[in-house]
Scaffold this motif. Structure first.
Motif, short mmCIF file in Angstrom:
data_model
loop_
_atom_site.label_atom_id
_atom_site.label_comp_id
_atom_site.label_asym_id
_atom_site.label_seq_id
_atom_site.Cartn_x
_atom_site.Cartn_y
_atom_site.Cartn_z
N GLU A 1 43.29 38.54 39.28
CA GLU A 1 43.46 37.45 40.23
C GLU A 1 43.51 36.10 39.52
OE1 GLU A 1 44.10 37.43 43.54
OE2 GLU A 1 44.39 39.57 43.16
N ASN A 2 42.75 35.98 38.44
CA ASN A 2 42.76 34.73 37.69
C ASN A 2 43.98 34.60 36.81
OD1 ASN A 2 40.30 32.99 38.23
ND2 ASN A 2 39.37 35.01 38.02
N VAL A 3 44.59 35.71 36.43
CA VAL A 3 45.89 35.67 35.77
C VAL A 3 46.91 35.03 36.71
CG1 VAL A 3 47.83 37.06 34.94
CG2 VAL A 3 45.52 37.60 34.19
N LYS A 4 46.90 35.48 37.96
CA LYS A 4 47.83 34.93 38.96
C LYS A 4 47.54 33.45 39.21
CE LYS A 4 48.23 39.41 41.30
NZ LYS A 4 47.95 40.17 42.56
N ARG A 5 46.26 33.09 39.29
CA ARG A 5 45.89 31.70 39.51
C ARG A 5 46.33 30.82 38.33
NH1 ARG A 5 39.85 31.02 40.03
NH2 ARG A 5 40.48 28.84 40.24
N SER A 6 46.19 31.34 37.12
CA SER A 6 46.55 30.57 35.94
C SER A 6 48.05 30.31 35.91
CB SER A 6 46.11 31.32 34.68
OG SER A 6 46.32 30.54 33.52
N ILE A 7 48.84 31.31 36.29
CA ILE A 7 50.29 31.13 36.36
C ILE A 7 50.65 30.08 37.41
CG2 ILE A 7 52.47 32.26 36.97
CD1 ILE A 7 51.36 34.81 35.73
N SER A 8 49.96 30.11 38.54
CA SER A 8 50.18 29.12 39.59
C SER A 8 49.82 27.71 39.10
CB SER A 8 49.36 29.46 40.84
OG SER A 8 49.79 30.67 41.40
#
Length: 337
Positions: free
Chosen positions: A140-147
């Motif tokens: 989930e934090n991978v996705k947040r970091s990309i965002s």
């Protein structure tokens, strides 16, 4: 699906720019300064299902890497003029995507979430906070970091860019965090904290041992001429300083074409080699206080970057300058016209 199990947060097509055979690369472990030769590129900066098993993110990034690779191939043939305006625009945007998609970016968010949860549990012991816990899940934090990378692109849409062409005997290096945020203006006036929206922002992205993509605040710095989108540098100290910035922003590994063509990492002060990111929370009478450190600065100086008169008159940081964001400066300039 099995052929996409090993997912790279640093594209192989990018690392191949720093390889002599397209299959292996030389590297240095940042923590120990241990050098390794002939490391397989396919095993670098990757993890099993780093972007998830559904392959949605992996496939999206793969399509972006195809376009990125085409630009890198044009540059490898030695001609900036071969790049179109669309290529420049794509590379500008891809820089922020690459900044957000790394392991370090995601794990910093995980670490911050854990620290926040511990702080809340210890501070409000009598309150049930289970429904308001920060997300600690890595994916989930991978996705947040990309965002976040996309948000930083919007924040930096006012910045200019230039290609720095290396004519020295010293190669550019790269790392597992190849996009580095720096700020010479903030460093000069003694303000050690800065962000993408700050006055004087500089974003360095080495594309090969010979080419660096530099995004910068053109209200604060003058680089090259208005008529050209590239500049040649012949001072080896410039390259060494650029490599120092890459080093201090790296997470675990440095990558390079040939160890003989780079400066020794041992020359970088120990504090700059070992400082790690952290975020801490504290509750005071005035409310929640959040503190975090920034990547260490390294007193970088460049013969080809010149500060503009409009900021050169500022000699030191004071609370009156808070928060030194470009948006406020742009509004001020607009009002004074």
């Amino acid at each position: 699906m099995s052929n996409k199990k090993n997912q790279h947060f640093i594209p192989q097509v990018y690392l191949k720019q720093f390889s002599s055979d397209g299959k292996s690369i030389e590297l240095c472990i940042k923590k120990t300064l241990e050098y390794r030769s002939n490391a397989a590129i396919k095993k670098q900066s990757s993890s099993n299902y780093f972007y998830g098993k559904d392959l949605e993110i992996e496939n999206f990034l793969g399509s972006m890497e195809t376009d990125f690779g085409a630009i890198l191939r044009k540059l490898s043939r030695g001609s900036i003029e071969a790049l179109s305006s669309d290529d420049h625009e794509f590379l500008f945007g891809y820089t922020f995507l690459q900044w957000g998609r790394t392991e370090a970016g995601a794990m910093d968010l995980v670490s911050t979430a854990k620290e926040l949860n511990n702080f809340v549990e210890e501070t409000f012991r009598s309150v049930d906070t289970s429904e308001h816990r920060a997300i600690e899940d890595r994916l989930e934090n991978v996705k947040r970091s990309i965002s976040l990378g996309n948000e930083m692109l919007n924040t930096c849409s006012d910045l200019d860019f230039i290609y720095v062409l290396n004519d020295t005997p010293v190669d550019f290096i790269t790392s597992d965090c190849p996009v580095s945020l720096y700020n010479q203006f903030h460093e000069r006036i003694g303000k050690r904290t800065f962000a993408f929206g700050s006055i004087g922002a500089q974003i360095f992205f080495p594309l090969s041992p010979r080419v660096m993509f530099l995004i910068y605040d053109n209200l604060c710095y003058k680089i090259g001429t208005r008529k050209s989108k590239y500049i040649h540098i012949s001072n080896s100290d410039d390259v060494r300083n650029l490599n120092n910035i890459t080093f201090i922003n790296a997470n675990k590994a440095l990558y390079f074409l040939n160890r003989r063509n780079i400066s020794s990492f041992e020359s970088i002060p120990a504090i700059e080699r070992t400082t790690s990111l952290y975020t801490k929370f504290q509750y005071t009478n005035s409310g929640l206080f959040i503190s975090s450190n920034q990547p260490p600065l390294c007193n970088a100086r460049f013969s080809f970057i010149h500060e503009m008169d409009r900021t050169k008159h500022i000699k030191q940081y004071s609370q009156s300058l808070y928060p030194l964001l470009r948006k406020a400066v742009l509004q001020s300039i607009h009002r004074n016209r």
